[in-house]
Design a protein around this motif. Structure first.
Motif, mmCIF file in Angstrom:
data_model
loop_
_atom_site.group_PDB
_atom_site.id
_atom_site.type_symbol
_atom_site.label_atom_id
_atom_site.label_comp_id
_atom_site.label_asym_id
_atom_site.label_seq_id
_atom_site.Cartn_x
_atom_site.Cartn_y
_atom_site.Cartn_z
ATOM 1 N N SER A 62 3.201 -8.753 8.560
ATOM 2 C CA SER A 62 2.808 -7.435 9.060
ATOM 3 C C SER A 62 1.952 -7.537 10.318
ATOM 4 C CB SER A 62 2.061 -6.659 7.972
ATOM 5 O OG SER A 62 0.895 -7.365 7.558
ATOM 6 N N TRP A 70 8.271 -0.886 9.651
ATOM 7 C CA TRP A 70 7.334 0.105 9.124
ATOM 8 C C TRP A 70 8.053 1.056 8.180
ATOM 9 C CZ3 TRP A 70 2.719 -1.520 9.962
ATOM 10 C CH2 TRP A 70 2.367 -2.112 11.174
ATOM 11 N N HIS A 117 -1.369 -1.388 4.462
ATOM 12 C CA HIS A 117 -1.017 -0.508 5.560
ATOM 13 C C HIS A 117 -2.207 -0.441 6.504
ATOM 14 C CE1 HIS A 117 -2.341 3.421 3.267
ATOM 15 N NE2 HIS A 117 -3.320 2.598 3.456
ATOM 16 N N LEU A 140 4.292 -7.792 13.143
ATOM 17 C CA LEU A 140 4.911 -6.490 13.354
ATOM 18 C C LEU A 140 3.969 -5.567 14.127
ATOM 19 C CD1 LEU A 140 7.239 -4.507 12.782
ATOM 20 C CD2 LEU A 140 6.071 -3.935 10.630
ATOM 21 N N TRP A 141 2.675 -5.583 13.779
ATOM 22 C CA TRP A 141 1.723 -4.746 14.500
ATOM 23 C C TRP A 141 1.593 -5.191 15.959
ATOM 24 C CZ3 TRP A 141 -0.853 -0.714 15.725
ATOM 25 C CH2 TRP A 141 -1.957 -0.813 16.582
ATOM 26 N N VAL A 182 11.399 -7.025 8.569
ATOM 27 C CA VAL A 182 10.070 -6.443 8.391
ATOM 28 C C VAL A 182 9.956 -5.252 9.323
ATOM 29 C CG1 VAL A 182 7.590 -6.874 8.568
ATOM 30 C CG2 VAL A 182 9.110 -8.676 7.744
ATOM 31 N N ALA A 210 3.702 0.578 4.769
ATOM 32 C CA ALA A 210 4.787 -0.337 4.434
ATOM 33 C C ALA A 210 5.958 0.450 3.867
ATOM 34 C CB ALA A 210 4.301 -1.362 3.416
ATOM 35 N N TRP A 234 6.569 -9.030 3.690
ATOM 36 C CA TRP A 234 6.077 -7.963 4.563
ATOM 37 C C TRP A 234 4.577 -8.110 4.785
ATOM 38 C CZ3 TRP A 234 2.810 -4.070 5.577
ATOM 39 C CH2 TRP A 234 3.191 -3.142 6.535
ATOM 40 N N ASN A 235 3.827 -8.366 3.729
ATOM 41 C CA ASN A 235 2.385 -8.565 3.885
ATOM 42 C C ASN A 235 2.100 -9.717 4.845
ATOM 43 O OD1 ASN A 235 1.677 -6.489 2.163
ATOM 44 N ND2 ASN A 235 1.327 -7.810 0.389
#
Length: 522
Positions: A207, A325, A266, A210-211, A323, A129, A203-204
């Motif tokens: 995430s 990395w 992460h 995002l992945w 958001v 993160a 972000w959590n």
């Protein structure tokens, strides 16, 4: 799991001791131990009641019936199956073993996967993160220890600066301490008011999205390489009879999420290059010769740099949050000539984190409600209290019924979520500090499934003592409670389970030693 007797508390010790003596002196004590064996080490087993019927396989007739009232404790015990080590160490131990097999089979083959997957290019990538504010950290520039698990190297100063400045809130912006590995200040912000707690929980929460888009970007990057190098796409006919042209290479992954001390997740990812068989798209075949592990590393770094997700609008932030990395994206090769990382090491590493949750942050709680949120959330409290408060505040019901979000993914626009309130999940996952994803996930083709491993183990247990398959047991059961009837029963059952585990461990070591001796003699 129950703790040993505390003789410093006579009342409790006498009560538990009396329970142990009462159970051990019962005529059916050994029968009770055997009855509780399936859930012997579980901290909080499930108690079930109902009818067990033995049915003949050939005729389908009921051979015999038994009610759980005829069993010890008038119930059937079943392990809770909780993967979290802090909740049930025994069930987490079983889950960790399954996770190890799931991860390693994707690297070496076995359990239905061809051994040829061990020759596919694989990298171990870590996505972190970004920074949401300065936190106390421990950094060792040069390691001289033999093992990182017991590192005693001298760390660098935390935040050493030549000019000792202050933050806008008047607190020191420097820290010259050389933090130990168990220092409680690690992961804590230097200034709580400067730290962006809202952005971190956002972000959590996003995430996982995002992945997902990062993984898609890797596949697109490799497909572009195939076009430039003249590697033809693969013609595949679907079950519906439609013709599709697929890139000749794809990335299969196994991923574990780790909660850092600063309470940001992460991801540790195993990324394997596979090819595509036109006759059997589900088959695991090597990638085409024109695509190498160098291309895979390049795809990982390119995707990590390019992909961002812009979250939907929120009353507290109409433009949403970006958001992305963090700057640290570590990519290492598995089973390389350096020998730094092997398949066994990586599988054990990922399996260990599969049983973790928020323990590294110091926060442990079940799902929070309006009645319990006040015990944990505080806008003026410590780091964790402010994160939980941010989850609850940002996840509140809003009137933006038409709010949708667009995400930037390397130039592509798309709706992130059509839910009228895409932030509502923050309240549901406030006890997880906003992260609502699974801690261990994998691509469908990467490896075997947990279900297959559990079914295999169940079949083995059924035939371990009786190889006859003339009848099967069908149960009609209902839930009657959870947990052992008393602390004495928990102590006896858990002790017996630990002894069985230790016996199996010693047996495996003896067999391995005998095999080594036989190989040395040959």
């Amino acid at each position: 799991m129950s703790t040993p007797l505390d003789l410093s508390r006579p009342g409790l010790a006498a009560g538990r001791g009396a329970q142990v003596l009462y159970r051990a002196a019962a005529p059916d004590f050994f029968g009770w131990l055997e009855h509780t064996r399936p859930a012997g080490g579980c901290a909080r087993p499930i108690r079930l009641a109902g009818i067990l019927a033995a049915i003949d396989v050939d005729t389908g007739r009921i051979v015999s019936e038994q009610h759980t009232d005829q069993l010890p404790d008038r119930a059937l015990y079943k392990a809770c199956g909780n993967r979290r080590e802090s909740q049930c160490p025994d069930c987490a131990w079983v889950y960790q073993g399954d996770a190890y097999q799931v991860v390693r089979c994707g690297l070496t083959g076995g359990k239905g996967l061809p051994a040829s997957v061990g020759r596919h290019p694989v990298v171990f990538a870590t996505f972190t993160a970004p920074s949401f504010g300065s936190v106390h950290h421990r950094h060792v520039r040069r390691h001289s220890c033999s093992t990182r698990q017991r590192c005693d190297c001298r760390p660098d100063p935390c935040h050493a600066r030549r000019t000792a400045g202050t933050c806008p809130h008047g607190l020191p912006a420097v820290c010259f301490a050389r933090h130990g590995a168990d220092d409680p200040r690690l992961g804590q912000p230097l200034c709580l008011d400067c730290y962006d707690h809202d952005h971190q929980v956002i972000w959590n929460h996003f995430s996982g999205e995002l992945w997902r888009r990062t993984k898609q970007a890797m596949d697109r990057h490799l497909a572009a390489h195939c076009r430039r190098r003249g590697i033809p796409f693969v013609r595949v006919v679907t079950a519906a009879g439609k013709v599709r042209w697929l890139p000749p290479v794809r990335v299969s992954h196994g991923k574990v999420a780790e909660m850092q001390r600063r309470a940001a997740v992460h991801f540790h990812c195993l990324l394997r290059l596979d090819g595509v068989d036109p006759d059997d798209p589900d088959a695991l075949v090597p990638p085409p010769a024109g695509i190498t592990i160098d291309d895979l590393e390049e795809a990982v770094h390119a995707a990590a740099r390019q992909i961002t997700v812009t979250t939907p609008e929120h009353p507290d932030r109409p433009e949403g949050w970006v958001v992305a990395w963090g700057e640290q994206v570590d990519v290492r090769r598995i089973n390389s000539a350096s020998g730094e990382l092997t398949d066994s090491m990586v599988a054990a590493y990922l399996a260990k984190y599969a049983t973790k949750s928020t323990e590294a942050t110091g926060h442990r709680s079940t799902r929070l409600t309006a009645d319990t949120i006040g015990d944990y959330a505080d806008p003026e409290g410590d780091h964790l209290a402010r994160l939980i408060h941010a989850c609850w505040r940002l996840g509140r019901p809003t009137h933006n019924a038409t709010a949708t979000g667009a995400a930037t993914t390397g130039g592509h626009q798309g709706h992130l979520d059509d839910n009228p309130n895409p932030y509502a999940g923050l309240r549901r996952w406030a006890h997880m500090l906003g992260f609502g994803g699974h801690f261990l996930t994998k691509a469908r083709r990467y490896s075997v499934t947990f279900g297959l491993l559990r079914d295999t183990r169940t079949t083995y247990r059924r035939t371990e003592d009786d190889e006859s398959t003339a009848s099967i047991t069908v149960a009609t059961l209902t839930y009657v409670g959870s947990g052992w009837l008393n602390d004495g029963d928990a102590l006896l059952a858990n002790t017996a389970a630990r002894q069985r585990r230790e016996s199996r461990r010693i047996g495996r070591e003896e067999l391995a030693h005998e095999a080594w001796l036989a190989g040395a003699a040959a």
